[in-house]
Design a protein around this motif. Structure first.
Motif, PDB file in Angstrom:
ATOM      1  N   GLY A 251       0.791  -1.225   0.000  1.00 44.99           N
ATOM      2  CA  GLY A 251       0.000   0.000   0.000  1.00 44.99           C
ATOM      3  C   GLY A 251       0.819   1.269   0.000  1.00 44.99           C
ATOM      4  N   ILE A 252       2.132   1.169   0.296  1.00 43.19           N
ATOM      5  CA  ILE A 252       2.993   2.359   0.350  1.00 43.19           C
ATOM      6  C   ILE A 252       3.930   2.373  -0.852  1.00 43.19           C
ATOM      7  CG2 ILE A 252       4.726   3.615   1.671  1.00 43.19           C
ATOM      8  CD1 ILE A 252       1.940   3.532   2.971  1.00 43.19           C
ATOM      9  N   ASP A 253       3.939   3.512  -1.562  1.00 41.57           N
ATOM     10  CA  ASP A 253       4.788   3.651  -2.755  1.00 41.57           C
ATOM     11  C   ASP A 253       6.022   4.505  -2.502  1.00 41.57           C
ATOM     12  OD1 ASP A 253       5.344   3.486  -5.658  1.00 41.57           O
ATOM     13  OD2 ASP A 253       4.918   5.633  -5.606  1.00 41.57           O
ATOM     14  N   LYS A 254       5.878   5.565  -1.688  1.00 42.95           N
ATOM     15  CA  LYS A 254       7.002   6.458  -1.426  1.00 42.95           C
ATOM     16  C   LYS A 254       7.026   6.833   0.054  1.00 42.95           C
ATOM     17  CE  LYS A 254       6.975   8.567  -6.061  1.00 42.95           C
ATOM     18  NZ  LYS A 254       8.237   7.973  -6.534  1.00 42.95           N
ATOM     19  N   VAL A 255       8.230   7.181   0.536  1.00 37.75           N
ATOM     20  CA  VAL A 255       8.416   7.580   1.929  1.00 37.75           C
ATOM     21  C   VAL A 255       9.094   8.941   1.957  1.00 37.75           C
ATOM     22  CG1 VAL A 255       9.476   7.008   4.149  1.00 37.75           C
ATOM     23  CG2 VAL A 255       8.630   5.174   2.658  1.00 37.75           C
ATOM     24  N   VAL A 256       8.511   9.873   2.699  1.00 40.66           N
ATOM     25  CA  VAL A 256       9.068  11.218   2.859  1.00 40.66           C
ATOM     26  C   VAL A 256       9.372  11.435   4.340  1.00 40.66           C
ATOM     27  CG1 VAL A 256       8.633  13.690   2.626  1.00 40.66           C
ATOM     28  CG2 VAL A 256       7.815  12.116   0.867  1.00 40.66           C
ATOM     29  N   LEU A 257      10.610  11.795   4.644  1.00 43.51           N
ATOM     30  CA  LEU A 257      11.065  11.983   6.017  1.00 43.51           C
ATOM     31  C   LEU A 257      11.056  13.471   6.369  1.00 43.51           C
ATOM     32  CD1 LEU A 257      12.562  11.016   8.641  1.00 43.51           C
ATOM     33  CD2 LEU A 257      14.698  11.288   7.341  1.00 43.51           C
ATOM     34  N   THR A 258      10.526  13.821   7.547  1.00 43.63           N
ATOM     35  CA  THR A 258      10.514  15.214   7.987  1.00 43.63           C
ATOM     36  C   THR A 258      11.670  15.478   8.954  1.00 43.63           C
ATOM     37  OG1 THR A 258       8.999  14.791   9.825  1.00 43.63           O
ATOM     38  CG2 THR A 258       8.012  15.357   7.709  1.00 43.63           C
ATOM     39  N   ALA A 259      12.844  15.117   8.518  1.00 46.00           N
ATOM     40  CA  ALA A 259      14.083  15.343   9.265  1.00 46.00           C
ATOM     41  C   ALA A 259      15.217  15.172   8.260  1.00 46.00           C
ATOM     42  CB  ALA A 259      14.214  14.340  10.422  1.00 46.00           C
ATOM     43  N   PRO A 260      16.423  15.616   8.585  1.00 45.43           N
ATOM     44  CA  PRO A 260      17.532  15.441   7.639  1.00 45.43           C
ATOM     45  C   PRO A 260      17.822  13.972   7.381  1.00 45.43           C
ATOM     46  CG  PRO A 260      18.087  17.059   9.327  1.00 45.43           C
ATOM     47  CD  PRO A 260      16.819  16.396   9.772  1.00 45.43           C
ATOM     48  N   GLY A 261      17.928  13.594   6.115  1.00 48.75           N
ATOM     49  CA  GLY A 261      18.247  12.223   5.765  1.00 48.75           C
ATOM     50  C   GLY A 261      19.738  11.962   5.846  1.00 48.75           C
ATOM     51  N   LYS A 262      20.091  10.720   6.103  1.00 53.73           N
ATOM     52  CA  LYS A 262      21.498  10.325   6.194  1.00 53.73           C
ATOM     53  C   LYS A 262      21.899   9.474   4.998  1.00 53.73           C
ATOM     54  CE  LYS A 262      21.769  10.428  11.277  1.00 53.73           C
ATOM     55  NZ  LYS A 262      22.084   9.644  12.505  1.00 53.73           N
ATOM     56  N   GLY A 263      23.193   9.385   4.776  1.00 59.62           N
ATOM     57  CA  GLY A 263      23.687   8.554   3.680  1.00 59.62           C
ATOM     58  C   GLY A 263      23.270   9.082   2.322  1.00 59.62           C
ATOM     59  N   ASP A 264      22.724   8.190   1.490  1.00 57.58           N
ATOM     60  CA  ASP A 264      22.365   8.588   0.124  1.00 57.58           C
ATOM     61  C   ASP A 264      20.912   9.025  -0.002  1.00 57.58           C
ATOM     62  OD1 ASP A 264      21.139   6.144   0.500  1.00 57.58           O
ATOM     63  OD2 ASP A 264      21.619   5.384  -1.508  1.00 57.58           O
ATOM     64  N   VAL A 265      20.231   9.278   1.113  1.00 55.11           N
ATOM     65  CA  VAL A 265      18.845   9.756   1.053  1.00 55.11           C
ATOM     66  C   VAL A 265      18.857  11.209   0.572  1.00 55.11           C
ATOM     67  CG1 VAL A 265      16.773  10.286   2.373  1.00 55.11           C
ATOM     68  CG2 VAL A 265      18.070   8.214   2.875  1.00 55.11           C
TER      69      VAL A 265
END
Length: 481
Positions: A251-265
Protein backbone atom coordinates in the motif's frame (compact mmCIF):
# COMPACT_ATOMS: atom_id res chain seq x y z
CA UNK A 1 -20.16 63.53 5.95
CA UNK A 2 -16.68 63.30 7.48
CA UNK A 3 -13.58 61.67 6.01
CA UNK A 4 -13.92 58.91 8.61
CA UNK A 5 -17.46 58.22 7.42
CA UNK A 6 -16.21 57.92 3.85
CA UNK A 7 -13.53 55.44 4.96
CA UNK A 8 -16.06 53.34 6.82
CA UNK A 9 -18.47 53.24 3.86
CA UNK A 10 -15.59 52.24 1.57
CA UNK A 11 -14.64 49.46 3.99
CA UNK A 12 -18.19 48.11 4.14
CA UNK A 13 -18.42 48.15 0.33
CA UNK A 14 -15.19 46.18 0.05
CA UNK A 15 -16.43 43.75 2.71
CA UNK A 16 -19.54 43.12 0.61
CA UNK A 17 -17.46 42.47 -2.51
CA UNK A 18 -15.12 40.11 -0.62
CA UNK A 19 -18.19 38.23 0.66
CA UNK A 20 -19.38 37.75 -2.92
CA UNK A 21 -15.97 36.35 -3.87
CA UNK A 22 -16.00 33.53 -1.30
CA UNK A 23 -18.56 31.22 -3.01
CA UNK A 24 -16.88 31.75 -6.41
CA UNK A 25 -13.45 30.85 -5.00
CA UNK A 26 -14.90 27.82 -3.21
CA UNK A 27 -16.75 26.52 -6.25
CA UNK A 28 -13.72 26.84 -8.52
CA UNK A 29 -11.64 24.94 -5.98
CA UNK A 30 -14.14 22.15 -5.30
CA UNK A 31 -15.42 21.55 -8.82
CA UNK A 32 -12.44 22.36 -11.05
CA UNK A 33 -9.37 22.08 -8.78
CA UNK A 34 -8.60 25.75 -9.42
CA UNK A 35 -6.82 27.57 -6.59
CA UNK A 36 -7.27 31.35 -6.66
CA UNK A 37 -4.30 33.39 -5.46
CA UNK A 38 -3.42 37.03 -4.90
CA UNK A 39 0.31 37.52 -5.36
CA UNK A 40 1.03 33.87 -4.47
CA UNK A 41 -1.23 33.90 -1.40
CA UNK A 42 -4.18 31.52 -1.57
CA UNK A 43 -7.72 32.83 -1.10
CA UNK A 44 -9.24 29.36 -0.63
CA UNK A 45 -11.15 28.97 2.67
CA UNK A 46 -10.29 32.53 3.67
CA UNK A 47 -12.57 34.90 5.58
CA UNK A 48 -13.74 38.28 4.34
CA UNK A 49 -11.12 40.09 6.40
CA UNK A 50 -8.38 37.68 5.28
CA UNK A 51 -9.25 38.33 1.63
CA UNK A 52 -9.05 42.09 2.19
CA UNK A 53 -5.74 41.79 4.07
CA UNK A 54 -4.30 39.63 1.29
CA UNK A 55 -5.21 42.30 -1.24
CA UNK A 56 -3.55 44.90 0.97
CA UNK A 57 -0.29 42.96 0.68
CA UNK A 58 -0.04 44.28 -2.90
CA UNK A 59 1.25 47.55 -1.43
CA UNK A 60 4.65 45.86 -1.14
CA UNK A 61 4.63 45.21 -4.88
CA UNK A 62 2.95 48.16 -6.56
CA UNK A 63 3.21 50.73 -3.80
CA UNK A 64 -0.57 50.93 -3.45
CA UNK A 65 -3.31 48.67 -2.14
CA UNK A 66 -5.00 46.33 -4.59
CA UNK A 67 -8.77 46.65 -4.32
CA UNK A 68 -11.24 43.79 -4.54
CA UNK A 69 -13.12 45.98 -7.03
CA UNK A 70 -10.16 45.47 -9.38
CA UNK A 71 -9.84 41.70 -8.96
CA UNK A 72 -13.53 40.75 -8.89
CA UNK A 73 -14.02 41.10 -12.70
CA UNK A 74 -11.12 38.68 -13.30
CA UNK A 75 -12.54 36.22 -10.77
CA UNK A 76 -15.98 36.40 -12.39
CA UNK A 77 -14.41 35.82 -15.81
CA UNK A 78 -12.77 32.62 -14.57
CA UNK A 79 -16.22 31.12 -13.96
CA UNK A 80 -16.98 31.41 -17.69
CA UNK A 81 -13.88 29.50 -18.82
CA UNK A 82 -13.39 25.77 -19.32
CA UNK A 83 -10.56 25.57 -16.80
CA UNK A 84 -8.55 22.52 -15.85
CA UNK A 85 -6.68 22.06 -12.55
CA UNK A 86 -4.32 24.98 -11.93
CA UNK A 87 -3.53 27.97 -9.76
CA UNK A 88 -4.54 31.41 -11.02
CA UNK A 89 -3.19 34.61 -9.52
CA UNK A 90 -5.84 37.30 -9.92
CA UNK A 91 -3.51 39.83 -8.29
CA UNK A 92 -0.97 39.37 -11.06
CA UNK A 93 -3.76 39.39 -13.66
CA UNK A 94 -5.00 42.76 -12.39
CA UNK A 95 -1.49 44.22 -12.23
CA UNK A 96 -0.57 43.01 -15.74
CA UNK A 97 -3.86 44.28 -17.15
CA UNK A 98 -3.08 47.80 -15.90
CA UNK A 99 0.11 47.90 -17.95
CA UNK A 100 -1.36 46.29 -21.08
CA UNK A 101 -1.96 48.88 -23.81
CA UNK A 102 -3.80 46.75 -26.38
CA UNK A 103 -7.30 47.77 -25.31
CA UNK A 104 -8.46 44.23 -24.55
CA UNK A 105 -11.49 43.62 -22.36
CA UNK A 106 -11.01 41.89 -19.01
CA UNK A 107 -12.53 38.72 -20.48
CA UNK A 108 -10.22 38.76 -23.52
CA UNK A 109 -7.12 39.50 -21.44
CA UNK A 110 -7.92 36.79 -18.88
CA UNK A 111 -8.61 34.12 -21.51
CA UNK A 112 -5.28 34.89 -23.17
CA UNK A 113 -3.34 34.89 -19.87
CA UNK A 114 -4.70 31.49 -18.76
CA UNK A 115 -4.81 29.90 -22.22
CA UNK A 116 -2.56 27.07 -21.01
CA UNK A 117 -5.25 25.98 -18.54
CA UNK A 118 -8.30 25.97 -20.79
CA UNK A 119 -9.75 23.92 -23.63
CA UNK A 120 -7.46 21.33 -25.17
CA UNK A 121 -4.48 22.71 -23.22
CA UNK A 122 -5.91 21.99 -19.80
CA UNK A 123 -4.61 19.25 -17.53
CA UNK A 124 -7.11 16.52 -16.82
CA UNK A 125 -8.16 16.09 -13.22
CA UNK A 126 -6.10 13.36 -11.63
CA UNK A 127 -7.14 10.75 -9.14
CA UNK A 128 -6.46 11.65 -5.53
CA UNK A 129 -3.30 10.34 -3.89
CA UNK A 130 -3.45 8.58 -0.53
CA UNK A 131 -1.22 9.93 2.24
CA UNK A 132 -0.28 8.23 5.52
CA UNK A 133 1.28 9.97 8.52
CA UNK A 134 3.64 7.83 10.57
CA UNK A 135 3.77 9.65 13.89
CA UNK A 136 1.48 12.43 15.10
CA UNK A 137 3.63 14.93 16.98
CA UNK A 138 4.16 18.66 16.39
CA UNK A 139 4.95 18.40 12.65
CA UNK A 140 2.57 15.48 12.08
CA UNK A 141 -0.45 17.39 13.37
CA UNK A 142 0.38 20.53 11.37
CA UNK A 143 0.89 18.47 8.22
CA UNK A 144 -2.49 16.86 8.94
CA UNK A 145 -4.11 20.30 9.18
CA UNK A 146 -2.60 21.31 5.85
CA UNK A 147 -3.64 18.08 4.13
CA UNK A 148 -7.22 18.51 5.35
CA UNK A 149 -7.22 22.18 4.30
CA UNK A 150 -6.03 21.26 0.80
CA UNK A 151 -8.40 18.31 0.30
CA UNK A 152 -10.49 20.53 -2.01
CA UNK A 153 -12.39 18.45 -4.54
CA UNK A 154 -10.92 15.21 -3.22
CA UNK A 155 -8.72 14.84 -6.30
CA UNK A 156 -5.56 16.01 -4.55
CA UNK A 157 -3.80 14.64 -1.49
CA UNK A 158 -6.05 12.58 0.79
CA UNK A 159 -5.02 11.90 4.37
CA UNK A 160 -6.15 8.32 4.84
CA UNK A 161 -4.38 7.12 7.98
CA UNK A 162 -2.21 7.99 10.95
CA UNK A 163 0.06 5.38 12.53
CA UNK A 164 0.87 5.75 16.23
CA UNK A 165 1.74 3.63 19.22
CA UNK A 166 -1.10 2.76 21.55
CA UNK A 167 -1.45 5.23 24.40
CA UNK A 168 -3.98 3.66 26.69
CA UNK A 169 -7.50 4.77 27.61
CA UNK A 170 -9.03 7.63 25.63
CA UNK A 171 -6.04 7.57 23.25
CA UNK A 172 -8.08 8.47 20.16
CA UNK A 173 -10.00 11.22 21.95
CA UNK A 174 -6.78 12.77 23.26
CA UNK A 175 -5.10 12.70 19.85
CA UNK A 176 -8.16 14.27 18.23
CA UNK A 177 -8.13 16.96 20.92
CA UNK A 178 -4.49 17.78 20.14
CA UNK A 179 -5.45 18.15 16.48
CA UNK A 180 -8.43 20.32 17.40
CA UNK A 181 -6.59 22.75 19.71
CA UNK A 182 -3.00 23.96 19.61
CA UNK A 183 -1.46 26.37 22.12
CA UNK A 184 0.65 28.03 19.43
CA UNK A 185 -1.27 27.67 16.18
CA UNK A 186 -4.78 28.03 17.56
CA UNK A 187 -8.00 26.19 16.83
CA UNK A 188 -8.42 23.79 13.91
CA UNK A 189 -10.45 25.48 11.18
CA UNK A 190 -13.40 23.14 10.93
CA UNK A 191 -15.06 20.26 12.74
CA UNK A 192 -13.59 17.09 14.20
CA UNK A 193 -15.45 14.05 15.44
CA UNK A 194 -14.18 10.76 16.85
CA UNK A 195 -15.45 7.27 16.04
CA UNK A 196 -13.79 5.09 18.65
CA UNK A 197 -15.58 1.93 17.50
CA UNK A 198 -13.93 2.18 14.06
CA UNK A 199 -10.75 3.90 15.29
CA UNK A 200 -11.24 6.90 13.03
CA UNK A 201 -11.09 10.68 13.24
CA UNK A 202 -13.38 12.58 10.87
CA UNK A 203 -12.05 16.08 10.14
CA UNK A 204 -14.01 18.31 7.76
CA UNK A 205 -15.52 15.19 6.21
CA UNK A 206 -12.15 13.43 5.80
CA UNK A 207 -12.23 9.98 7.41
CA UNK A 208 -8.79 9.25 8.86
CA UNK A 209 -8.00 5.77 10.14
CA UNK A 210 -5.85 5.64 13.27
CA UNK A 211 -3.66 2.54 13.12
CA UNK A 212 -1.84 1.36 16.22
CA UNK A 213 1.56 -0.25 15.64
CA UNK A 214 4.97 -0.35 17.30
CA UNK A 215 6.89 -1.01 14.10
CA UNK A 216 6.31 -0.53 10.33
CA UNK A 217 6.46 -4.30 9.79
CA UNK A 218 3.17 -4.69 11.70
CA UNK A 219 1.06 -2.77 9.15
CA UNK A 220 -0.56 -3.92 5.90
CA UNK A 221 -2.06 -0.71 4.52
CA UNK A 222 -4.02 -2.47 1.79
CA UNK A 223 -6.12 -4.04 4.54
CA UNK A 224 -7.39 -0.51 5.21
CA UNK A 225 -8.10 0.24 1.54
CA UNK A 226 -4.92 2.30 1.13
CA UNK A 227 -2.98 1.94 -2.10
CA UNK A 228 -0.04 3.65 -3.83
CA UNK A 229 0.26 5.98 -0.84
CA UNK A 230 2.93 8.45 0.17
CA UNK A 231 3.97 7.87 3.77
CA UNK A 232 5.31 10.87 5.73
CA UNK A 233 7.52 9.75 8.62
CA UNK A 234 7.35 12.40 11.35
CA UNK A 235 9.12 10.36 14.01
CA UNK A 236 12.73 10.78 12.88
CA UNK A 237 13.44 7.34 14.28
CA UNK A 238 14.80 6.10 10.96
CA UNK A 239 16.85 8.48 8.83
CA UNK A 240 18.85 6.30 6.45
CA UNK A 241 17.67 4.32 3.44
CA UNK A 242 17.77 0.97 5.23
CA UNK A 243 15.63 2.18 8.13
CA UNK A 244 13.15 4.13 6.03
CA UNK A 245 12.74 1.19 3.67
CA UNK A 246 10.89 -0.56 6.49
CA UNK A 247 7.91 1.64 5.55
CA UNK A 248 7.70 0.24 2.01
CA UNK A 249 4.92 -2.12 2.97
CA UNK A 250 1.86 -3.19 0.94
CA UNK A 251 0.00 0.00 0.00
CA UNK A 252 2.99 2.36 0.35
CA UNK A 253 4.79 3.65 -2.76
CA UNK A 254 7.00 6.46 -1.43
CA UNK A 255 8.42 7.58 1.93
CA UNK A 256 9.07 11.22 2.86
CA UNK A 257 11.06 11.98 6.02
CA UNK A 258 10.51 15.21 7.99
CA UNK A 259 14.08 15.34 9.27
CA UNK A 260 17.53 15.44 7.64
CA UNK A 261 18.25 12.22 5.77
CA UNK A 262 21.50 10.33 6.19
CA UNK A 263 23.69 8.55 3.68
CA UNK A 264 22.36 8.59 0.12
CA UNK A 265 18.85 9.76 1.05
CA UNK A 266 18.16 12.90 -1.04
CA UNK A 267 17.63 16.03 1.07
CA UNK A 268 15.02 18.15 -0.73
CA UNK A 269 14.29 21.84 -0.22
CA UNK A 270 11.26 22.74 -2.29
CA UNK A 271 11.93 25.65 -4.62
CA UNK A 272 15.64 24.85 -4.78
CA UNK A 273 16.22 21.22 -5.78
CA UNK A 274 12.79 19.51 -5.89
CA UNK A 275 13.15 19.20 -9.67
CA UNK A 276 16.08 16.81 -9.13
CA UNK A 277 13.85 14.11 -7.59
CA UNK A 278 13.96 11.06 -9.84
CA UNK A 279 10.54 9.64 -10.77
CA UNK A 280 11.48 6.22 -9.40
CA UNK A 281 12.92 7.55 -6.12
CA UNK A 282 10.97 5.96 -3.28
CA UNK A 283 12.74 7.49 -0.28
CA UNK A 284 13.57 11.14 0.29
CA UNK A 285 13.98 13.70 3.06
CA UNK A 286 12.66 17.25 3.45
CA UNK A 287 15.84 18.15 5.39
CA UNK A 288 15.40 20.30 8.51
CA UNK A 289 13.44 23.47 9.21
CA UNK A 290 16.69 25.44 9.42
CA UNK A 291 18.02 24.01 6.16
CA UNK A 292 14.77 25.06 4.48
CA UNK A 293 15.13 28.52 6.00
CA UNK A 294 18.70 29.23 4.86
CA UNK A 295 19.07 27.39 1.54
CA UNK A 296 16.62 29.49 -0.56
CA UNK A 297 18.16 32.90 0.42
CA UNK A 298 21.62 31.37 0.20
CA UNK A 299 20.87 30.26 -3.36
CA UNK A 300 19.45 33.68 -4.21
CA UNK A 301 22.57 35.44 -2.91
CA UNK A 302 24.91 33.04 -4.69
CA UNK A 303 23.03 33.48 -7.98
CA UNK A 304 23.41 37.27 -7.87
CA UNK A 305 26.64 37.93 -5.99
CA UNK A 306 28.48 34.63 -5.61
CA UNK A 307 29.16 33.30 -2.12
CA UNK A 308 32.75 32.57 -1.11
CA UNK A 309 32.06 31.37 2.42
CA UNK A 310 29.41 31.65 5.09
CA UNK A 311 28.37 30.97 8.68
CA UNK A 312 24.86 30.49 10.01
CA UNK A 313 23.94 31.01 13.65
CA UNK A 314 20.42 29.87 14.46
CA UNK A 315 18.54 31.21 17.45
CA UNK A 316 16.03 28.40 17.68
CA UNK A 317 12.89 27.88 19.74
CA UNK A 318 12.99 24.98 22.15
CA UNK A 319 11.63 21.61 21.02
CA UNK A 320 10.23 18.43 22.53
CA UNK A 321 13.62 16.71 22.59
CA UNK A 322 14.69 19.07 25.40
CA UNK A 323 13.73 18.71 29.04
CA UNK A 324 11.12 20.90 30.73
CA UNK A 325 13.21 20.80 33.93
CA UNK A 326 16.80 19.69 34.46
CA UNK A 327 17.05 15.95 33.97
CA UNK A 328 19.21 13.33 32.30
CA UNK A 329 19.61 13.70 28.52
CA UNK A 330 22.00 11.87 26.22
CA UNK A 331 23.12 15.21 24.73
CA UNK A 332 25.53 17.42 26.67
CA UNK A 333 23.33 20.46 27.33
CA UNK A 334 19.80 19.56 26.26
CA UNK A 335 19.08 18.06 29.65
CA UNK A 336 18.95 21.54 31.16
CA UNK A 337 15.57 23.23 31.51
CA UNK A 338 14.40 24.50 28.09
CA UNK A 339 12.02 27.25 29.35
CA UNK A 340 14.68 28.70 31.69
CA UNK A 341 17.89 28.66 29.64
CA UNK A 342 19.60 29.55 26.42
CA UNK A 343 21.19 26.27 25.36
CA UNK A 344 24.14 26.03 23.00
CA UNK A 345 23.74 23.05 20.73
CA UNK A 346 24.71 21.78 17.31
CA UNK A 347 22.90 22.13 13.97
CA UNK A 348 23.26 19.92 10.94
CA UNK A 349 21.84 22.61 8.67
CA UNK A 350 25.23 23.86 7.47
CA UNK A 351 26.40 20.43 6.36
CA UNK A 352 22.98 19.74 4.79
CA UNK A 353 23.45 22.71 2.47
CA UNK A 354 25.86 20.65 0.37
CA UNK A 355 23.14 18.10 -0.35
CA UNK A 356 20.55 20.67 -1.38
CA UNK A 357 22.99 23.00 -3.18
CA UNK A 358 25.76 20.78 -4.59
CA UNK A 359 26.89 23.52 -7.00
CA UNK A 360 27.70 25.85 -4.10
CA UNK A 361 31.41 25.35 -3.43
CA UNK A 362 31.66 27.83 -0.58
CA UNK A 363 32.32 26.36 2.89
CA UNK A 364 29.34 26.94 5.22
CA UNK A 365 29.67 26.50 8.98
CA UNK A 366 26.92 26.62 11.56
CA UNK A 367 25.94 26.53 15.22
CA UNK A 368 22.74 26.94 17.19
CA UNK A 369 21.33 28.32 20.42
CA UNK A 370 18.00 27.05 21.74
CA UNK A 371 16.06 29.84 23.50
CA UNK A 372 12.95 29.90 25.75
CA UNK A 373 10.28 30.54 23.11
CA UNK A 374 7.90 27.81 21.88
CA UNK A 375 7.95 28.58 18.14
CA UNK A 376 9.58 30.76 15.46
CA UNK A 377 13.33 30.94 15.11
CA UNK A 378 15.81 33.25 13.40
CA UNK A 379 18.84 32.31 11.32
CA UNK A 380 21.67 34.86 11.12
CA UNK A 381 23.42 34.18 7.83
CA UNK A 382 26.84 35.83 7.55
CA UNK A 383 28.25 35.74 4.02
CA UNK A 384 31.46 36.69 2.22
CA UNK A 385 30.31 37.64 -1.28
CA UNK A 386 32.05 37.40 -4.63
CA UNK A 387 31.74 41.14 -5.23
CA UNK A 388 31.13 44.31 -3.29
CA UNK A 389 27.62 45.69 -3.03
CA UNK A 390 25.44 47.96 -0.90
CA UNK A 391 22.73 47.38 1.65
CA UNK A 392 20.18 49.11 -0.58
CA UNK A 393 21.05 46.90 -3.54
CA UNK A 394 20.84 43.69 -1.53
CA UNK A 395 17.49 44.64 0.00
CA UNK A 396 15.98 45.63 -3.33
CA UNK A 397 17.23 42.38 -4.86
CA UNK A 398 15.85 40.17 -2.05
CA UNK A 399 12.55 42.08 -2.08
CA UNK A 400 12.26 41.39 -5.82
CA UNK A 401 13.14 37.71 -5.28
CA UNK A 402 10.40 37.42 -2.66
CA UNK A 403 7.80 38.89 -5.00
CA UNK A 404 8.64 37.77 -8.52
CA UNK A 405 11.14 34.88 -8.58
CA UNK A 406 10.61 31.09 -8.52
CA UNK A 407 11.57 31.33 -4.83
CA UNK A 408 8.63 33.59 -3.89
CA UNK A 409 6.87 30.75 -2.06
CA UNK A 410 10.01 30.13 0.01
CA UNK A 411 11.26 33.66 0.73
CA UNK A 412 9.16 36.42 2.28
CA UNK A 413 10.29 39.96 3.10
CA UNK A 414 9.37 42.34 5.89
CA UNK A 415 10.16 46.01 6.43
CA UNK A 416 8.26 46.24 9.73
CA UNK A 417 10.55 48.14 12.13
CA UNK A 418 9.02 46.53 15.23
CA UNK A 419 8.74 42.92 14.02
CA UNK A 420 9.34 40.22 16.64
CA UNK A 421 9.23 36.43 16.56
CA UNK A 422 5.53 35.95 17.39
CA UNK A 423 4.60 38.05 14.33
CA UNK A 424 5.67 35.13 12.14
CA UNK A 425 3.68 32.31 13.75
CA UNK A 426 1.73 30.72 10.90
CA UNK A 427 3.98 32.01 8.11
CA UNK A 428 3.82 29.68 5.11
CA UNK A 429 7.23 30.71 3.82
CA UNK A 430 10.46 28.85 4.54
CA UNK A 431 12.02 32.12 5.77
CA UNK A 432 11.36 35.85 5.99
CA UNK A 433 14.09 38.40 5.32
CA UNK A 434 14.13 41.12 7.98
CA UNK A 435 15.05 44.25 5.99
CA UNK A 436 15.67 46.42 9.05
CA UNK A 437 18.25 44.05 10.52
CA UNK A 438 20.18 43.41 7.27
CA UNK A 439 23.80 44.58 7.27
CA UNK A 440 26.09 44.98 4.25
CA UNK A 441 29.67 46.26 4.19
CA UNK A 442 31.46 45.87 0.88
CA UNK A 443 31.63 42.14 0.18
CA UNK A 444 30.25 41.14 3.59
CA UNK A 445 26.52 40.66 4.13
CA UNK A 446 24.56 39.56 7.20
CA UNK A 447 20.97 38.44 6.69
CA UNK A 448 18.47 37.94 9.51
CA UNK A 449 15.96 35.29 8.50
CA UNK A 450 12.85 34.60 10.58
CA UNK A 451 11.13 31.24 10.16
CA UNK A 452 8.21 29.40 11.73
CA UNK A 453 10.16 26.22 12.36
CA UNK A 454 6.89 24.30 12.76
CA UNK A 455 4.30 25.65 10.32
CA UNK A 456 6.56 27.12 7.64
CA UNK A 457 8.50 23.86 7.54
CA UNK A 458 5.29 21.83 7.35
CA UNK A 459 4.26 23.88 4.31
CA UNK A 460 7.55 22.98 2.64
CA UNK A 461 6.91 19.30 3.40
CA UNK A 462 3.47 19.53 1.76
CA UNK A 463 4.99 21.19 -1.33
CA UNK A 464 7.43 18.31 -1.72
CA UNK A 465 4.65 15.74 -1.30
CA UNK A 466 2.49 17.57 -3.86
CA UNK A 467 5.40 17.53 -6.29
CA UNK A 468 6.17 13.82 -6.00
CA UNK A 469 2.46 12.92 -6.08
CA UNK A 470 1.82 14.79 -9.34
CA UNK A 471 -0.83 17.15 -7.90
CA UNK A 472 1.36 20.27 -8.02
CA UNK A 473 -0.53 22.13 -10.72
CA UNK A 474 0.81 24.99 -12.91
CA UNK A 475 0.31 28.64 -12.02
CA UNK A 476 -1.05 31.32 -14.37
CA UNK A 477 -0.29 33.90 -15.64
CA UNK A 478 3.11 32.47 -16.52
CA UNK A 479 5.84 35.01 -15.60
CA UNK A 480 7.61 36.64 -18.53
CA UNK A 481 11.14 35.29 -19.00
Amino acid sequence: MTVNDDSFISWKNREEIAESMIPIIGKLHREQDVTVLVHSRSLVNKSVVSILKTHRFARQIDGEELSVTETLPFLETLTTLDLGPCQIDIGVLAADYKTDSRGLSVAEFTAEAVAGAIGENKIERRDGRDVVLYGFGRIGRLVARLLIEKAGSGNGLRLRAIVVRGGGDQDLVKRASLLRRDSIHGQFQGTITVDEANSTIVANGNTIKVIYANDPSEVDYTAHGIDNAILIDNTGKWRDREGLSKHLRPGIDKVVLTAPGKGDVPNIVHGVNHDTIKPDEQILSCASCTTNAIVPPLKAMDDEYGVLRGHVETVHSFTNDQNLLDNYHKADRRGRSAPLNMVITETGAASAVAKALPDLKAPITGSSIRVPVPDVSIAILSLRLGRETTREEVLEYLRDVSLHSPLKRQIDFTTAPDAVSMDFVGSRHASIVDAGATKVDGDNAILYLWYDNEFGYSCQVIRVVQHVSGVEYPTFPVPAV
